[in-house]
Design an enzyme around this catalytic site. Structure first.
Site, PDB file in Angstrom:
ATOM      1  N   ARG A 149     -17.642   0.736  -5.500  1.00  0.00           N
ATOM      2  CA  ARG A 149     -17.436   2.121  -5.085  1.00  0.00           C
ATOM      3  C   ARG A 149     -18.246   3.099  -5.936  1.00  0.00           C
ATOM      4  O   ARG A 149     -18.618   2.814  -7.062  1.00  0.00           O
ATOM      5  CB  ARG A 149     -15.947   2.443  -5.164  1.00  0.00           C
ATOM      6  CG  ARG A 149     -15.374   2.312  -6.568  1.00  0.00           C
ATOM      7  CD  ARG A 149     -13.862   2.500  -6.570  1.00  0.00           C
ATOM      8  NE  ARG A 149     -13.157   1.255  -6.219  1.00  0.00           N
ATOM      9  CZ  ARG A 149     -11.834   1.177  -6.080  1.00  0.00           C
ATOM     10  NH1 ARG A 149     -11.084   2.240  -6.209  1.00  0.00           N
ATOM     11  NH2 ARG A 149     -11.248   0.037  -5.784  1.00  0.00           N
ATOM     12  N   GLU A 205     -13.481   8.897  -5.165  1.00  0.00           N
ATOM     13  CA  GLU A 205     -14.361   7.766  -4.908  1.00  0.00           C
ATOM     14  C   GLU A 205     -14.753   7.650  -3.437  1.00  0.00           C
ATOM     15  O   GLU A 205     -13.993   8.030  -2.551  1.00  0.00           O
ATOM     16  CB  GLU A 205     -13.666   6.471  -5.337  1.00  0.00           C
ATOM     17  CG  GLU A 205     -13.246   6.460  -6.794  1.00  0.00           C
ATOM     18  CD  GLU A 205     -12.422   5.228  -7.158  1.00  0.00           C
ATOM     19  OE1 GLU A 205     -12.560   4.754  -8.295  1.00  0.00           O
ATOM     20  OE2 GLU A 205     -11.645   4.741  -6.319  1.00  0.00           O
ATOM     21  N   ALA A 214       5.368   5.289  -4.042  1.00  0.00           N
ATOM     22  CA  ALA A 214       4.963   5.357  -2.632  1.00  0.00           C
ATOM     23  C   ALA A 214       4.669   4.005  -1.986  1.00  0.00           C
ATOM     24  O   ALA A 214       4.907   3.817  -0.793  1.00  0.00           O
ATOM     25  CB  ALA A 214       3.742   6.259  -2.516  1.00  0.00           C
ATOM     26  N   GLN A 215       4.162   3.045  -2.766  1.00  0.00           N
ATOM     27  CA  GLN A 215       3.757   1.771  -2.152  1.00  0.00           C
ATOM     28  C   GLN A 215       4.879   0.737  -2.087  1.00  0.00           C
ATOM     29  O   GLN A 215       4.738  -0.289  -1.420  1.00  0.00           O
ATOM     30  CB  GLN A 215       2.591   1.167  -2.943  1.00  0.00           C
ATOM     31  CG  GLN A 215       1.330   2.012  -2.906  1.00  0.00           C
ATOM     32  CD  GLN A 215       0.117   1.228  -3.384  1.00  0.00           C
ATOM     33  OE1 GLN A 215      -0.111   0.099  -2.968  1.00  0.00           O
ATOM     34  NE2 GLN A 215      -0.649   1.827  -4.271  1.00  0.00           N
ATOM     35  N   THR A 234       2.808   0.429 -11.019  1.00  0.00           N
ATOM     36  CA  THR A 234       2.891   1.649 -11.828  1.00  0.00           C
ATOM     37  C   THR A 234       1.606   2.461 -11.687  1.00  0.00           C
ATOM     38  O   THR A 234       0.547   1.924 -11.370  1.00  0.00           O
ATOM     39  CB  THR A 234       3.137   1.310 -13.310  1.00  0.00           C
ATOM     40  OG1 THR A 234       2.030   0.535 -13.795  1.00  0.00           O
ATOM     41  CG2 THR A 234       4.416   0.496 -13.466  1.00  0.00           C
ATOM     42  N   ASP A 258      -5.988  -0.291 -11.503  1.00  0.00           N
ATOM     43  CA  ASP A 258      -7.076  -0.371 -10.519  1.00  0.00           C
ATOM     44  C   ASP A 258      -8.251   0.553 -10.830  1.00  0.00           C
ATOM     45  O   ASP A 258      -9.029   0.886  -9.945  1.00  0.00           O
ATOM     46  CB  ASP A 258      -6.525  -0.055  -9.133  1.00  0.00           C
ATOM     47  CG  ASP A 258      -5.977   1.369  -9.066  1.00  0.00           C
ATOM     48  OD1 ASP A 258      -5.968   2.045 -10.118  1.00  0.00           O
ATOM     49  OD2 ASP A 258      -5.557   1.803  -7.978  1.00  0.00           O
ATOM     50  N   SER A 289      -5.215  -7.229  -8.241  1.00  0.00           N
ATOM     51  CA  SER A 289      -5.667  -6.443  -7.091  1.00  0.00           C
ATOM     52  C   SER A 289      -6.117  -5.039  -7.493  1.00  0.00           C
ATOM     53  O   SER A 289      -5.389  -4.317  -8.175  1.00  0.00           O
ATOM     54  CB  SER A 289      -4.510  -6.342  -6.088  1.00  0.00           C
ATOM     55  OG  SER A 289      -4.854  -5.459  -5.047  1.00  0.00           O
TER      56      SER A 289
END
Lengths: 359, 359
Positions: free
Chosen positions: B45, B56, B139-140, B201, B227, B292
């Site tokens: 990215r 990004e 949120a996830q 987190t 990430d 991930s």
């Protein structure tokens, strides 16, 4: 939250403000942004090439705004009744990442390119330039003609395109615009006696539209069509005999006319001329070239100029491109999805039984 | 020409198809795209970092479709009632450059991330995994819970978040979903006895959420929260004692948990496990980690899956993001701008007189 200016909305904006005044004000905006060149985080475009064309993402940011442009280049699209170049862009707040504007940039790119060309010619062409040759009479040509009329003082145009219909279209669109228009039989004929030569050809190939034999002392060349690797319009001899100005040197070395030249071929970034750090034209007999490839900063200027103009006239629509969440941690809850009645029954058989499914 | 799926439209799509079936079908789509990994033009990215966050652009293409995603990361947005991560994306035809889909990707990213995590766990976690700890209940988390329920066979969740309200929200959202939910007093408490540990987190810092002391033989760690550069969740000791799987190694070396490790620390790209080229878990006692970071190919899959689903149910709207020009060479004519009456009178004074204007 995010304003969306689609093609009809931008058209409405141009109709309300007028193309000529819009380009004149945008040129001021471009000049202001180029004067603070060093405030910007500049990176060359990210290009995805295929056999038939290219798709590029062009990002740029200062400490307040992030902008990017999506643009394609597909020369064969014309045959399919599609534009060879289509673009759109986004302006976002650096502080939060919220996208503030989504706008079409196909028309806006033609307009910002013309405004940028005229802004450069104001400094690089002879002050009394009145006659301009336009080689390549496609989508960008009317905008270049009008920008040079109002910002440079061009009064006479000499037109040529290998496609006579394109030239007829340009001449027809310019009726009543206060410009004397001559349709020429070839490039050499069109260029002869011109103060400024604007090249807007579109073939994705190493072309030689302008040769040294066509060049006259004092000419300014506005080379717009050559703007990606393998796509040029000027014979290298033309560049060797001229003072060459570019937008962003690292990008122009790859994409501009100067891709034909050695890495140490001298060029001047135009912003340095605006700030007064470097001279522009140094004599009436000097041949100058603006090797324009289109730089992300120009789209940055076009986007925030369009955002302000659209907001002022309340043109376009407000879209929910990203969630207006009151509780950012509850994306799921915001979906308003009820727990399925008897959800337990819906739970599939254990993983073992499903393995085949993912085999 | 271009379908626009905004936040309300994607919500409608999820309501019509159901979140669980949507994720299950998307996981199949992800698997198919990962199996043809080598067909894709992959690039890391393009990131624009500021003191408060990052914006990004993530491009990816095969020979038919070009996709990119715009995504921000601003941890402090929550305080302002804004999502920390907001995203949207575009799918375009490589052959013409025409954008075919503009879609929100904030919700879709949470969904594709959960589907990807579950797809990986299907190959990397023990087949009979039933208990999952979720550290970070933002949120996830709901999407991960539901994906692991349906794709992996998880039946029990052990939840912990430093923000008790987030945990309460997650537990409330999962009522009636057929999952046994236990709210835990800390990370160690939540992880104890879990088959799978999912970390979600969000702090942009080098954190140590999971330490070697918490690890039990056979555990699978689904490390999603770390990430970007400077953002990790696992103690390096955890990585040293595990078999580590990543999406795209060059990107994960910079952005993943493995940014803590030497450049030669052994990792396996997950697609090689799907194709059978490399083994996944090799023993019941082995500790596996899916590091991930979220790869552009996952958004590519999410975008063409959403495009097909939206087209099938005719959800979203058709927008004019680029011109539907009948004559691509006549952009100006398409604006429908009449030549100004007495345009000649509007022509400004010659360039010389205007120079001051451009100073």
């Amino acid at each position: 939250m995010t304003r969306f200016v689609d093609v009809p909305a931008l058209t409405q904006l141009l109709q309300r403000k007028g193309v000529a005044p819009f380009m004149k004000d945008l040129a001021d905006c471009l000049r202001e942004d180029f004067l603070r060149w060093e405030d910007f985080d500049k990176s060359a475009r990210v290009a995805s090439h295929s056999e038939v064309g290219v798709i590029e993402l062009m990002p740029v940011a200062d400490d307040r705004l992030f902008a990017f442009k999506y643009v394609n280049g597909h020369p064969r699209n014309t045959a399919a009744g599609l534009p060879t170049v289509m673009a759109f862009g986004v302006l976002a707040d650096v502080a939060t990442g919220v996208p503030r504007l989504l706008s079409e940039l196909t028309i806006l790119t033609a307009i910002r390119t013309a405004a940028m060309s005229a802004l450069a010619a104001r400094r690089l062409a002879r002050a009394q330039s009145r006659v301009m040759a336009i080689i390549g009479n496609g989508a960008q040509s009317e905008f270049q003609a009008i920008a040079f009329r109002d910002l440079v003082g061009i009064r006479e145009l000499r037109l040529f395109d290998v496609d006579a219909a394109a030239t007829a279209k340009l001449a027809a669109n310019l009726v009543g615009q206060g410009l004397k228009v001559t349709i020429c039989s070839g490039t050499a004929d069109a260029v002869r006696g011109a103060d400024i030569v604007t090249t807007l050809t579109a073939d994705k190939q190493l072309a030689t539209i302008i040769t040294p034999a066509m060049i006259e002392p004092g000419m300014h060349l506005n080379a717009v069509g050559g703007d990606c690797p393998g796509k040029t319009e000027l014979d290298r001899g033309v560049l060797e005999g001229a003072a060459v100005f570019v937008e962003y040197e690292p990008q122009s070395r790859i994409e501009g006319e100067i891709q034909q030249m050695a890495a140490d071929f001298e060029v001047t970034e135009f912003w340095r001329v605006l700030t007064g750090e470097k001279p522009g034209r140094t004599s009436a007999a000097q041949v100058t070239v603006f090797d324009s490839v289109g730089f992300a900063l120009e789209d940055f200027s076009a986007l925030h100029f369009a955002r302000d103009a659209a907001a002022e006239l309340d043109i376009g629509s407000i879209i929910e491109l990203v969630p207006r969440s009151t509780d950012p941690k509850n994306l799921f809850g915001a979906l308003g999805i009820e727990a399925p009645a008897g959800a337990a029954r819906k739970v599939p058989t254990p993983a073992g039984a499903n393995l085949a499914h993912f085999g």
